[in-house]
Scaffold this motif. Structure first.
Motif, PDB file in Angstrom:
ATOM      1  N   UNK A   1      57.881  55.072  46.399  1.00  0.00           N
ATOM      2  CA  UNK A   1      56.960  54.594  47.430  1.00  0.00           C
ATOM      3  C   UNK A   1      57.086  53.087  47.635  1.00  0.00           C
ATOM      4  N   UNK A   2      57.099  52.357  46.545  1.00  0.00           N
ATOM      5  CA  UNK A   2      57.157  50.899  46.655  1.00  0.00           C
ATOM      6  C   UNK A   2      58.484  50.442  47.258  1.00  0.00           C
ATOM      7  N   UNK A   3      59.579  51.079  46.846  1.00  0.00           N
ATOM      8  CA  UNK A   3      60.882  50.701  47.374  1.00  0.00           C
ATOM      9  C   UNK A   3      61.003  51.015  48.856  1.00  0.00           C
ATOM     10  N   UNK A   4      60.157  51.923  49.343  1.00  0.00           N
ATOM     11  CA  UNK A   4      60.136  52.245  50.771  1.00  0.00           C
ATOM     12  C   UNK A   4      58.954  51.597  51.485  1.00  0.00           C
ATOM     13  N   UNK A   5      58.380  50.574  50.847  1.00  0.00           N
ATOM     14  CA  UNK A   5      57.317  49.760  51.432  1.00  0.00           C
ATOM     15  C   UNK A   5      56.081  50.572  51.801  1.00  0.00           C
ATOM     16  N   UNK A   6      55.781  51.607  51.000  1.00  0.00           N
ATOM     17  CA  UNK A   6      54.583  52.414  51.199  1.00  0.00           C
ATOM     18  C   UNK A   6      53.614  52.110  50.064  1.00  0.00           C
ATOM     19  N   UNK A   7      52.408  51.764  50.408  1.00  0.00           N
ATOM     20  CA  UNK A   7      51.418  51.430  49.391  1.00  0.00           C
ATOM     21  C   UNK A   7      51.073  52.649  48.543  1.00  0.00           C
TER      22      UNK A   7
END
Length: 398
Positions: A49-55
């Motif tokens: 999630x973080x690597x795909x800029x999703x909180x």
């Protein structure tokens, strides 16, 4: 739902993890296999999630309280990063600025810091028989506060290293191994040498080697514990490792020969620790406030360490490993010969060759801690992951 998140959601389905909800994470061997694997799954999901800029935020307010009774860099910042990623604000409990010195009880302190706290992280690793006991007293206190209606929520307690185990470290180490070898299914039969190594300091906790042998033995690996005579670990953790090895269809062996441990090893973990009996003695000296006795013990142990100055990870030792290219691991900071000390746990050429992998190893810890929090705070973690993705999350950056 993204294909990668679906994979993680599917991995969580049918797992026996209900007991993790509103529960603490104190020792890895208190968790069943499904619970251990769920931490790895959620850690990977949160990283995706973080690597795909999703909180990955599951809170919009609340505190994560940290108490470090020993120095820390990686674990301190990993805990803060994990809490922040999930939406919590970190507040350090500085005992010197609290009322603890004025006689405030553990029960009172635990409740006073927890009115809007969702997580409490504690490092208390220096004194045998103290750290884990203290953590359980805090956990019992907040449970009582919650049951009596004093607290609106029951904070989760995460062991950031105690006298017995370092679960966030061993779990991060294990996830690093899983990724390095391409999956947990590839670990059966792999040999890992958890070896004592020389250090020009004394009093290093036993919790890292105990955590490693207590966790890696669950995965069908061949775990070899090596140390000079006199540097034994807690007998209880040896029993746990033996039992886990039998259940996991792997093996657990002990040796007083570092070379024997390194021979044909797939993974090596040379790390200094203090003898169990010495740590017990030091604890009693501190209880008596015997500063002179502590100084004498330190001199005695440093002298004893020097008898085993050849217990160090050199290129020659690495050549004994499988094909000479075993994965070198360390919890950091390592005592590096010619860099941080005259003679230490590892030679500089070995350390420098594995530097990038060591940093990657450390990089799993924030996600492991976040996963422990996530699984404790989400009754249905698979459903929560789906909701995070379907809602688009909150971008960390514009």
């Amino acid at each position: 739902m993204g294909i990668n998140i679906k994979k993680y959601v599917d991995e969580l389905k049918g797992k026996d993890i209900a007991a993790m909800f509103e529960n603490d994470f104190l020792l890895t061997w208190e968790k069943n296999d499904d619970e251990i694997n769920a931490v790895f799954t959620v850690a990977d999901a949160l990283r995706y999630l973080r690597e795909n800029n999703i909180s990955g935020r599951i809170f919009d307010s609340g505190l994560a309280v940290s108490l470090f009774r020993d120095n820390s860099t990686r674990t301190r910042f990993s805990f803060a990063s994990a809490a922040n990623y999930l939406g919590l604000t970190v507040q350090d409990l500085d005992e010197g600025k609290s009322q603890i010195a004025h006689g405030e009880t553990v029960r009172e302190t635990a409740n006073m810091i927890s009115f809007m706290a969702d997580v409490i992280g504690i490092r208390d690793d220096m004194f045998i028989g103290k750290g884990n006991t203290y953590m359980r007293e805090v956990a019992k206190s907040v449970q009582q506060g919650y049951d009596e209606g004093v607290l609106a929520q029951r904070p989760t307690l995460v062991n950031l290293q105690c006298d017995i185990d370092h679960p966030t470290q061993s779990m991060a180490d294990m996830l690093h191994i899983i990724h390095h070898f391409g999956g947990v299914e590839n670990l059966k039969g792999k040999k890992i040498a958890m070896s004592w190594a020389y250090s020009p300091s004394y009093g290093k906790p036993l919790s890292v080697p105990q955590g490693v042998i207590g966790l890696m033995t669950r995965f069908g690996m061949d775990v070899c514990l090596a140390h000079p005579k006199g540097y034994e670990l807690m007998s209880e953790t040896i029993t746990i490792a033996e039992n886990n090895a039998r259940a996991g269809e792997g093996s657990f062996t002990k040796t007083n020969d570092m070379k024997e441990a390194f021979e044909e090893a797939d993974i090596v973990y040379p790390k200094s620790w203090a003898p169990y009996e010495a740590m017990e003695k030091r604890t009693k000296l501190y209880e008596k406030d015997d500063s002179q006795g502590i100084k004498e013990l330190e001199k005695e142990l440093l002298k004893h360490n020097k008898e085993f100055v050849d217990w160090t990870c050199t290129e020659k030792m690495m050549n004994l490993t499988k094909d000479g290219v075993a994965l070198y691991m360390h919890c950091l900071p390592a005592d590096i010969t010619g860099v941080s000390c005259e003679k230490g746990e590892v030679d500089a050429p070995v350390f420098n060759r594995y530097r990038e992998l060591l940093y990657k190893e450390a990089g799993f810890k924030p996600y492991i801690i976040a996963a422990m929090m996530f699984l404790s705070k989400c009754k249905d973690p698979a459903d929560m992951l789906k909701k995070i993705v379907s809602g688009g999350g909150i971008p960390r950056s514009l």
